[in-house]
Design a protein around this motif. Structure first.
Motif, PDB file in Angstrom:
ATOM      1  N   ARG A 131       0.813  -1.213   0.000  1.00  0.00           N
ATOM      2  CA  ARG A 131       0.000   0.000   0.000  1.00  0.00           C
ATOM      3  C   ARG A 131       0.848   1.265   0.000  1.00  0.00           C
ATOM      4  O   ARG A 131       0.317   2.369  -0.098  1.00  0.00           O
ATOM      5  N   LEU A 132       2.176   1.104   0.123  1.00  0.00           N
ATOM      6  CA  LEU A 132       3.071   2.261   0.038  1.00  0.00           C
ATOM      7  C   LEU A 132       3.615   2.452  -1.377  1.00  0.00           C
ATOM      8  O   LEU A 132       4.371   3.381  -1.629  1.00  0.00           O
ATOM      9  N   TRP A 312       6.082  -4.141  -5.121  1.00  0.00           N
ATOM     10  CA  TRP A 312       6.276  -2.748  -5.522  1.00  0.00           C
ATOM     11  C   TRP A 312       4.948  -1.994  -5.697  1.00  0.00           C
ATOM     12  O   TRP A 312       4.941  -0.857  -6.138  1.00  0.00           O
ATOM     13  N   GLY A 313       3.850  -2.630  -5.333  1.00  0.00           N
ATOM     14  CA  GLY A 313       2.571  -1.950  -5.376  1.00  0.00           C
ATOM     15  C   GLY A 313       2.109  -1.600  -6.775  1.00  0.00           C
ATOM     16  O   GLY A 313       1.470  -0.564  -6.982  1.00  0.00           O
ATOM     17  N   VAL A 314       2.400  -2.490  -7.743  1.00  0.00           N
ATOM     18  CA  VAL A 314       1.965  -2.260  -9.130  1.00  0.00           C
ATOM     19  C   VAL A 314       1.230  -3.496  -9.638  1.00  0.00           C
ATOM     20  O   VAL A 314       1.441  -3.947 -10.766  1.00  0.00           O
ATOM     21  N   THR A 315       0.328  -4.026  -8.816  1.00  0.00           N
ATOM     22  CA  THR A 315      -0.368  -5.253  -9.166  1.00  0.00           C
ATOM     23  C   THR A 315      -1.246  -5.098 -10.397  1.00  0.00           C
ATOM     24  O   THR A 315      -1.543  -6.088 -11.081  1.00  0.00           O
ATOM     25  N   ALA A 316      -1.680  -3.885 -10.690  1.00  0.00           N
ATOM     26  CA  ALA A 316      -2.490  -3.664 -11.896  1.00  0.00           C
ATOM     27  C   ALA A 316      -1.684  -3.907 -13.162  1.00  0.00           C
ATOM     28  O   ALA A 316      -2.261  -4.148 -14.230  1.00  0.00           O
ATOM     29  N   ALA A 352      10.857  -0.138 -14.170  1.00  0.00           N
ATOM     30  CA  ALA A 352      11.271   1.042 -13.406  1.00  0.00           C
ATOM     31  C   ALA A 352      11.139   0.790 -11.910  1.00  0.00           C
ATOM     32  O   ALA A 352      12.001   1.212 -11.117  1.00  0.00           O
ATOM     33  N   ALA A 353      10.072   0.100 -11.498  1.00  0.00           N
ATOM     34  CA  ALA A 353       9.897  -0.210 -10.079  1.00  0.00           C
ATOM     35  C   ALA A 353      10.962  -1.185  -9.597  1.00  0.00           C
ATOM     36  O   ALA A 353      11.565  -1.007  -8.531  1.00  0.00           O
ATOM     37  N   LEU A 364      10.401  -1.441   2.419  1.00  0.00           N
ATOM     38  CA  LEU A 364      10.065  -2.786   2.897  1.00  0.00           C
ATOM     39  C   LEU A 364      10.326  -2.988   4.386  1.00  0.00           C
ATOM     40  O   LEU A 364       9.508  -3.631   5.073  1.00  0.00           O
ATOM     41  N   PRO A 365      11.414  -2.444   4.963  1.00  0.00           N
ATOM     42  CA  PRO A 365      11.559  -2.560   6.429  1.00  0.00           C
ATOM     43  C   PRO A 365      10.434  -1.844   7.174  1.00  0.00           C
ATOM     44  O   PRO A 365       9.984  -2.327   8.229  1.00  0.00           O
ATOM     45  N   ARG A 366       9.960  -0.740   6.640  1.00  0.00           N
ATOM     46  CA  ARG A 366       8.840  -0.045   7.269  1.00  0.00           C
ATOM     47  C   ARG A 366       7.581  -0.904   7.233  1.00  0.00           C
ATOM     48  O   ARG A 366       6.831  -0.961   8.214  1.00  0.00           O
TER      49      ARG A 366
END
Length: 485
Positions: A131-132, A312-316, A352-353, A364-366
């Motif tokens: 979600r980040l 990387w939050g690019v599931t689309a 790019a991601a 990712l640590p966050r």
């Protein structure tokens, strides 16, 4: 011309595939699998299994749950039936019990699918995508493409996937020639589901919904009845499956529980069972920690699947890879892929991601830290029913997960529900980690008001004497089979 993806519902004699583009074509009913022609083994002569003792029966091996159809059950598979001539969307391709209209049960909705939610959702914790994300670098790459490279959208993207493969090879530190790219892990699971339909396959369950759909013909190894799953118990079942089957498929870390088996254990299992190929879905491996992938390992009986979507939050975007040293299996899968395996836009964003190492090292640590806070919050309400994990979501065993989900929806929060009534499932809910203090507060308020009667967790498991979430896909001749027969 027959449209291969069209699937029909079961009848007493034959099943009919219906599509706007093709005439009805009879195919064997699901219960007549043994009468279908046997597909040629994709392993060829290079890796022939030696003679082994007869397979253990369900009585001898309690983990094995037989796939016995339940009378009166309607198995929806996306096509038309006598009672329901309409086609179901992909999100509703589930086992539907009698008098249970499609699209109502939360169980039938995969993570992130809010299309049939009855309430307005402001916080979606059902999806497992980071979600980040996405990284700013991926957004800038897309903007740059739209401004400067838009004319490249005209012709087919010949060779464009090489940029993605090169980036992934560098990321995993593997030989690029051992990689294939496709539209996410899901496409590779679908391909294996076709190639291995007549093979001896086992799943260590519970497992990812799409995996159970594509391998509904497999032997399922669920947790022992009355025993809560854990890493040790999961590893026991993995070794049992690899000793008795030609292929074993599992996700690591596991979806939906988040349990992780270390690389040393998995490699030892491969080395001890050289005649069994292990297919590992590593969709969530980056959340567990850096440099944990099995890709590049010294094992010829290993397949690794990954994607750039969730981490990387690019599931689309639909982009992922397969790694293996098994050249026969590599070529078999390659024959199933289209000429242009990825779209140019997917390549642009996903690459790019992937190469933005600074973003991954920072974010990712966050995510892991926030997920630990989520675990503590859930334990305050559900206690030992929460499965400890190190990744970005947590699973909670619940007797009535649907009622808990309904309560959370009153607060505008969506979670992923598993009702435990389908073969391969356990009863509970999966909760993604909130990413802001405001979201954590909203979840905390919602959890605080859950009635005591709904807080009961459950560690019990039971065999569901029915089919998996989808009946098996009818066998079809593939380019690989055609040239090896």
């Amino acid at each position: 011309m027959t449209c291969a993806p069209c699937v029909g519902a079961a009848s007493t004699t034959t099943t009919t595939r219906l599509s706007p583009y093709c005439a009805p074509t009879p195919v064997p009913p699901p219960d007549a699998r043994d009468s279908r022609p046997t597909l040629i083994s994709i392993t060829g002569s290079a890796r022939t299994s030696p003679a082994r003792s007869p397979r253990l029966t369900a009585a001898e091996l309690p983990f094995l749950a037989p796939a016995i159809p339940v009378p009166g059950t309607a198995y929806r598979s996306g096509g038309a039936t006598a009672d329901d001539p309409g086609r179901l969307p992909l999100s509703e391709l589930e086992t539907v019990m009698p008098n249970h209209p499609p699209g109502v049960s939360r169980e039938t909705r995969q993570g992130g699918d809010l299309t049939s939610a009855a309430r307005r959702i402001s916080l979606d914790l059902s999806v497992c995508s980071n979600r980040l994300g996405p990284p700013d670098s991926a957004v800038r790459a897309l903007e740059s493409f739209a401004a400067e490279r838009y004319r490249e959208l005209g012709p087919p993207p010949y060779g464009a996937e090489k940029a993605y493969l090169a980036a992934y090879a560098a990321h995993l530190d593997v030989d690029e020639s051992q990689l294939l790219c496709g539209r996410g892990v899901t496409e590779f699971l679908m391909i294996f589901g076709r190639l291995l339909q007549s093979e001896d396959v086992a799943l260590v369950t519970p497992e990812y919904t799409e995996t159970m759909r594509q391998f509904s013909h497999a032997a399922f190894y669920p947790p022992a009845i009355g025993r809560q799953d854990c890493i040790e118990h999961r590893n026991e079942r993995l070794l049992q499956a690899m000793r008795n089957h030609r292929y074993v498929v599992l996700s690591n870390p596991n979806n939906p529980q988040g349990l992780y088996t270390n690389t040393a254990t998995l490699l030892e299992a491969c080395h001890q069972n050289p005649n069994c190929t292990l297919v590992v879905d590593e969709e969530y491996i980056e959340f567990q920690g850096p440099a944990l992938s099995l890709a590049g390992a010294d094992a010829d009986n290993l397949v690794v699947l990954q994607s750039t979507g969730k981490t990387w939050g690019v599931t689309a975007t639909r982009a992922g890879i397969l790694w293996t040293r098994d050249t026969t299996l590599h070529h078999a899968v390659q024959h199933q892929l289209p000429a242009w395996p990825l779209s140019l836009l997917d390549i642009t964003v996903a690459t790019a991601a992937l190469v933005d190492n600074e973003w991954a090292h920072r974010i990712l640590p966050r995510v892991r830290h926030d997920a630990q806070a989520l675990e503590e919050l859930l334990r305050d309400r559900f206690g030992e029913a929460v499965i400890p994990s190190n990744i970005h979501f947590r699973f909670v065993h619940l007797e009535d997960p649907d009622a808990v989900a309904e309560h959370l929806e009153d607060y505008g929060i969506a979670v992923r529900v598993f009702d435990g009534a389908v073969r391969g499932r356990i009863s509970g809910m999966r909760v993604m980690t909130p990413d802001t203090a405001k979201e954590f507060d909203l979840l905390k308020d919602a959890l605080a008001t859950i009635p005591r009667r709904l807080r009961r967790g459950t560690t019990s498991n039971f065999r569901y004497p029915g089919k998996s979430v989808l009946e098996t896909i009818p066998a079809a001749t593939t380019p690989f089979q055609a040239q090896t027969t």
